[in-house]
Write a protein that holds these residues in place. Structure first.
Motif, PDB file in Angstrom:
ATOM      1  N   ALA A  33       0.798  -1.225   0.000  1.00 26.86           N
ATOM      2  CA  ALA A  33       0.000   0.000   0.000  1.00 26.86           C
ATOM      3  C   ALA A  33       0.836   1.283   0.000  1.00 26.86           C
ATOM      4  O   ALA A  33       0.512   2.219  -0.742  1.00 26.86           O
ATOM      5  N   TRP A  52      -8.876   3.661  -2.926  1.00 25.13           N
ATOM      6  CA  TRP A  52      -8.055   2.482  -3.204  1.00 25.13           C
ATOM      7  C   TRP A  52      -7.631   1.815  -1.893  1.00 25.13           C
ATOM      8  O   TRP A  52      -7.692   0.583  -1.771  1.00 25.13           O
ATOM      9  N   TYR A  56      -7.926  -2.070  -0.362  1.00 21.43           N
ATOM     10  CA  TYR A  56      -6.729  -2.844  -0.012  1.00 21.43           C
ATOM     11  C   TYR A  56      -6.676  -3.185   1.473  1.00 21.43           C
ATOM     12  O   TYR A  56      -5.987  -4.133   1.875  1.00 21.43           O
ATOM     13  N   LYS A  59      -6.068  -6.493   3.456  1.00 24.95           N
ATOM     14  CA  LYS A  59      -4.769  -7.160   3.370  1.00 24.95           C
ATOM     15  C   LYS A  59      -3.766  -6.648   4.415  1.00 24.95           C
ATOM     16  O   LYS A  59      -2.658  -7.177   4.499  1.00 24.95           O
ATOM     17  N   ASP A 309      -5.021  -3.708  -9.015  1.00 25.84           N
ATOM     18  CA  ASP A 309      -3.964  -4.541  -8.441  1.00 25.84           C
ATOM     19  C   ASP A 309      -2.726  -3.689  -8.175  1.00 25.84           C
ATOM     20  O   ASP A 309      -2.313  -2.882  -9.011  1.00 25.84           O
ATOM     21  N   GLU A 310      -2.132  -3.907  -6.987  1.00 28.48           N
ATOM     22  CA  GLU A 310      -1.022  -3.060  -6.573  1.00 28.48           C
ATOM     23  C   GLU A 310       0.186  -3.185  -7.493  1.00 28.48           C
ATOM     24  O   GLU A 310       0.882  -2.189  -7.772  1.00 28.48           O
ATOM     25  N   LEU A 341      -7.953  -6.069  -8.199  1.00 24.20           N
ATOM     26  CA  LEU A 341      -8.122  -5.935  -6.751  1.00 24.20           C
ATOM     27  C   LEU A 341      -9.610  -5.950  -6.419  1.00 24.20           C
ATOM     28  O   LEU A 341     -10.405  -5.255  -7.053  1.00 24.20           O
TER      29      LEU A 341
END
Length: 342
Positions: A33, A52, A56, A59, A309-310, A341
């Protein structure tokens, strides 16, 4: 699409929110992140940062417990001990509070560089994002703390690569060097550390470089070659092959803050990382890939953000640094190959 230093305060808010979380989760996976939100802010997408992060957030894990303070006397024995992540981060926060951050970076870069390969290269990537935002904007408290978190994570996951022979052969370009990388044995087996231990030999592409400016140019060439190569080879492992480009780009981003004497060893370590990732994950054969139509940098990055997706976001950020059509096409290839994501 140029970098845009965030003046909204959003990046600082996001970093403060994240500094209560650990650098890893599940004992081995990286918290991406801080890197992703820096990329979003740098590309003019600060308004999307908290949305965002909300996606996330499941996680994220709590910040780990301390074991014992890292000191000037005992740091060598704590190097490479992932249980000491909190201790290392606290150490670097003290160091950066007492001295200019560039001085701390210059002292520790040569100590940490041989362990670039730990944590699947994520620690140096986190440091590269932190250095970019410090170089291009104000050295706010959260941004200085982010550098401490990145350096602390790197020290805790410090993992040298030993026993790798230099393969003979003249490879004039980084692309030629990457094409010449031999695959490891049993490529279907094991995670990053197990595969890394099976890397036996890598081409000597960067070995002859001894001039700092040549090293800087070489790094830029390596980032470009690895980014372009993803378009045709990313299907080998959509997530892990991103690092063949993002790890050397993190090193390239750090160069302006480092003494020139450190640029040549930085190129060599970055080449080894990119080539090792290629050995570990590249497919047996490339596939042809041509993106459809004219590509616009802002549109490509917006598509990466929408995907979420990161790794896709960070790879698109690197592709925009490269800036040409082939790099933008590679970023779209990552969008196609990766799981969104959420």
């Amino acid at each position: 699409m140029d970098h845009r230093s965030d003046t909204t305060g959003t990046l600082d808010e996001a970093l403060q929110r994240l500094h209560g979380t650990g650098p890893e989760r599940l004992g081995r996976l990286t918290n991406h992140a801080p890197m992703a939100v820096e990329a979003l802010a740098a590309r003019g997408q600060a308004g999307a940062v908290h949305r965002w992060l909300d996606l996330y957030a499941p996680k994220l894990e709590e910040f780990p417990a301390s074991v014992a303070p890292v000191t000037e006397a005992n740091w060598p024995e704590a190097l490479g001990d992932p249980r000491r992540a909190a201790d290392w981060i606290a150490y670097f926060e003290r160091q950066i509070a007492e001295r200019p951050w560039r001085d701390v970076l210059a002292q520790w870069w040569p100590r940490l560089l041989p362990g670039l390969y730990g944590g699947a290269t994520h620690p140096v990537i986190r440091v590269g994002h932190a250095v970019r935002t410090l170089e291009e904007g104000d050295a706010t408290g959260p941004r200085l703390s982010e550098l401490a978190h990145g350096l602390g994570y790197w020290a805790a996951r410090h993992s040298p690569l030993a026993g790798v022979s230099v393969l003979p052969g003249l490879h004039r370009t980084a692309a030629d060097g990457l094409d010449a990388v031999p695959p490891i044995a049993n490529r279907a087996d094991g995670g990053f550390p197990a595969r890394l231990a099976r890397v036996e030999g890598l081409p000597a592409w960067a070995a002859a470089v001894d001039d700092p400016e040549e090293a800087r140019r070489g790094l830029a060439e390596l980032v470009r070659a690895a980014t372009h190569r993803y378009a045709t080879h990313g299907h080998g492992e959509a997530t892990m092959l991103v690092h063949a480009a993002t790890a050397p780009n993190a090193v390239l981003r750090a160069l302006p803050a480092l003494p020139r004497a450190l640029w040549v060893p930085s190129l060599r370590a970055a080449w080894t990382a990119s080539a090792a990732v290629t050995a570990m994950y590249a497919p047996d054969e490339p596939v042809a890939y041509e993106p459809v139509g004219e590509l616009d940098a802002e549109e490509v990055f917006a598509r990466a953000l929408a995907h979420g997706d990161e790794h896709v976001i960070k790879f698109a950020d690197t592709a925009l640094d490269v800036g040409d059509g082939s790099a933008l096409g590679a970023a779209l290839r990552a969008v196609e190959l990766s799981v969104p994501l959420g």
